[in-house]
Motif scaffolding. Structure first.
Motif, mmCIF file in Angstrom:
data_model
loop_
_atom_site.group_PDB
_atom_site.id
_atom_site.type_symbol
_atom_site.label_atom_id
_atom_site.label_comp_id
_atom_site.label_asym_id
_atom_site.label_seq_id
_atom_site.Cartn_x
_atom_site.Cartn_y
_atom_site.Cartn_z
ATOM 1 N N ALA A 130 -24.029 -59.669 18.730
ATOM 2 C CA ALA A 130 -23.318 -61.781 19.179
ATOM 3 C C ALA A 130 -22.706 -62.352 17.810
ATOM 4 N N LYS A 131 -21.504 -62.988 18.179
ATOM 5 C CA LYS A 131 -21.245 -63.776 17.775
ATOM 6 C C LYS A 131 -21.500 -65.092 17.322
ATOM 7 N N ARG A 132 -22.095 -65.939 18.325
ATOM 8 C CA ARG A 132 -22.542 -67.012 18.541
ATOM 9 C C ARG A 132 -25.010 -66.341 19.701
ATOM 10 N N VAL A 133 -25.289 -67.605 19.345
ATOM 11 C CA VAL A 133 -26.652 -67.435 19.205
ATOM 12 C C VAL A 133 -27.446 -68.259 20.693
ATOM 13 N N VAL A 134 -27.607 -68.079 20.847
ATOM 14 C CA VAL A 134 -28.380 -69.297 22.648
ATOM 15 C C VAL A 134 -29.187 -69.100 22.556
ATOM 16 N N VAL A 135 -30.236 -70.288 21.673
ATOM 17 C CA VAL A 135 -31.670 -69.838 22.099
ATOM 18 C C VAL A 135 -32.235 -71.537 23.435
ATOM 19 N N SER A 136 -33.057 -70.235 24.368
ATOM 20 C CA SER A 136 -33.091 -71.248 25.374
ATOM 21 C C SER A 136 -34.498 -71.438 25.800
ATOM 22 N N PRO A 137 -35.125 -72.393 25.579
ATOM 23 C CA PRO A 137 -37.035 -72.349 25.479
ATOM 24 C C PRO A 137 -37.334 -72.277 26.265
ATOM 25 N N PHE A 138 -38.220 -70.994 26.648
ATOM 26 C CA PHE A 138 -38.918 -71.155 27.789
ATOM 27 C C PHE A 138 -40.121 -72.614 27.921
ATOM 28 N N PHE A 139 -40.308 -73.719 28.111
ATOM 29 C CA PHE A 139 -40.592 -74.697 28.042
ATOM 30 C C PHE A 139 -40.997 -76.087 29.912
ATOM 31 N N LEU A 140 -41.669 -76.323 30.157
ATOM 32 C CA LEU A 140 -41.156 -77.190 31.164
ATOM 33 C C LEU A 140 -40.910 -78.130 30.535
ATOM 34 N N PHE A 141 -41.007 -79.318 29.352
ATOM 35 C CA PHE A 141 -40.866 -80.443 29.183
ATOM 36 C C PHE A 141 -39.641 -80.734 27.904
ATOM 37 N N PRO A 142 -38.944 -81.284 27.500
ATOM 38 C CA PRO A 142 -39.055 -81.738 25.865
ATOM 39 C C PRO A 142 -40.267 -82.333 24.919
ATOM 40 N N GLY A 143 -41.504 -81.492 24.338
ATOM 41 C CA GLY A 143 -42.055 -81.669 23.214
ATOM 42 C C GLY A 143 -41.984 -81.501 21.773
ATOM 43 N N ARG A 144 -42.546 -81.933 21.209
ATOM 44 C CA ARG A 144 -42.933 -81.664 19.518
ATOM 45 C C ARG A 144 -42.319 -79.938 19.661
ATOM 46 N N HIS A 145 -42.104 -78.845 20.166
ATOM 47 C CA HIS A 145 -42.048 -77.888 20.082
ATOM 48 C C HIS A 145 -40.442 -77.828 20.205
ATOM 49 N N TRP A 146 -40.015 -78.559 21.147
ATOM 50 C CA TRP A 146 -38.346 -78.557 21.523
ATOM 51 C C TRP A 146 -37.934 -79.036 19.624
ATOM 52 N N HIS A 147 -38.731 -80.154 20.214
ATOM 53 C CA HIS A 147 -37.907 -81.009 19.032
ATOM 54 C C HIS A 147 -37.872 -80.719 17.814
ATOM 55 N N GLN A 148 -38.562 -80.132 17.142
ATOM 56 C CA GLN A 148 -38.987 -79.947 15.458
ATOM 57 C C GLN A 148 -39.493 -78.539 15.099
ATOM 58 N N ASP A 149 -40.573 -77.410 16.121
ATOM 59 C CA ASP A 149 -40.536 -76.024 15.689
ATOM 60 C C ASP A 149 -38.957 -75.292 16.081
ATOM 61 N N ILE A 150 -38.645 -75.341 17.254
ATOM 62 C CA ILE A 150 -38.437 -74.210 17.957
ATOM 63 C C ILE A 150 -36.851 -74.471 16.617
ATOM 64 N N PRO A 151 -35.916 -75.954 16.697
ATOM 65 C CA PRO A 151 -34.889 -76.128 15.797
ATOM 66 C C PRO A 151 -35.562 -75.691 14.623
ATOM 67 N N SER A 152 -36.416 -75.714 13.841
ATOM 68 C CA SER A 152 -36.107 -75.120 12.125
ATOM 69 C C SER A 152 -36.734 -74.344 12.171
ATOM 70 N N LEU A 153 -37.254 -73.424 12.936
ATOM 71 C CA LEU A 153 -37.655 -71.631 12.889
ATOM 72 C C LEU A 153 -36.339 -70.828 13.504
ATOM 73 N N THR A 154 -34.965 -71.918 13.528
ATOM 74 C CA THR A 154 -34.117 -70.805 14.845
ATOM 75 C C THR A 154 -32.870 -71.237 13.297
ATOM 76 N N ALA A 155 -32.890 -72.168 12.334
ATOM 77 C CA ALA A 155 -32.343 -73.208 11.251
ATOM 78 C C ALA A 155 -32.406 -72.077 10.003
ATOM 79 N N GLU A 156 -34.174 -71.279 10.395
ATOM 80 C CA GLU A 156 -34.329 -70.728 9.456
ATOM 81 C C GLU A 156 -34.154 -68.882 9.745
ATOM 82 N N ALA A 157 -34.079 -68.972 11.192
ATOM 83 C CA ALA A 157 -33.452 -67.544 11.349
ATOM 84 C C ALA A 157 -32.077 -67.180 10.986
#
Length: 214
Positions: A130-157
């Motif tokens: 993979a030269k690019r990675v698309v992260v697709s949250p398997f969540f219904l609505f945009p809560g704290r995990h979508w706003h903060q946790d997933i972006p932070s964890l993905t940036a660290e990765a």
């Protein structure tokens, strides 16, 4: 009138808020902002139509020239559970998604509580080319995990893979196809109670698919 939190999708000529991020942008939130929208039928219908994006396979049946390519990896990330059975269901969905779409690189990930983590899945995608990675949250609505946790964890990765940009998509949200999914679940359970079909794989042996009163 009540209101709900939902995606504010910009006009095509407006500055783009859904950007490719890189490992050097840890701490920066690359996902769209959230705004309050009135909970009116016309507003919901309009948003649902705008959320019904064309996919490169399936979906509306049209080819998307900007869709997933052979050098793109897709990570489908859920919350994660202490129940092994729940986590295994994400593996099954990721395999089903890969088979249905034909995308070459699709990996499951859990935000917390279980493995593989987002970091694990990101690395596996890169190992597969993979030269690019698309992260697709398997969540219904945009809560704290979508706003903060997933972006932070993905940036660290992404820090461990310089030069590999990533994109975090919107959650499932007010997509019209979810109406069909919910309706299918309701009708299947009612058909089971009527004796027309067996219990689904989720409800089997749980004794949950029944009317209860107090």
């Amino acid at each position: 009138m009540r209101s709900l939190e939902s995606l504010s999708l910009p006009h095509p000529n407006a500055p783009q808020s859904c950007l490719w991020g890189t490992g050097s942008e840890a701490g920066r939130n690359p996902v769209p902002k959230i705004s309050k929208l009135p909970l009116g039928r016309s507003k919901i219908k309009s948003l649902a139509v705008r959320m019904s994006l064309v996919t490169s396979s399936g979906g509306t049946g049209k080819k998307n020239p900007h869709g997933i390519g052979k050098n793109d990896g897709v990570i489908i990330v859920d919350h994660g559970s202490r129940r092994k059975e729940s986590n295994l269901m994400l593996n099954e969905f990721a395999a089903m998604f890969k088979d249905k779409t034909g995308y070459p690189i699709v990996e499951p990930a859990h935000m917390e509580l279980a493995e593989p983590s987002i970091k694990d899945a990101f690395g596996i995608c890169v190992q597969q080319g993979a030269k690019r990675v698309v992260v697709s949250p398997f969540f219904l609505f945009p809560g704290r995990h979508w706003h903060q946790d997933i972006p932070s964890l993905t940036a660290e990765a992404a820090k461990e893979h310089p030069g590999v940009p990533y994109l975090i998509t919107a959650p499932l949200g007010l997509h019209e196809l979810l109406v069909d999914v919910v309706n299918d679940r309701i009708n299947y359970c009612l058909s089971h109670l009527a004796g027309d079909v067996k219990e689904c794989d989720v409800c089997v042996d749980t004794n949950k698919c029944k009317f209860t009163s107090h």
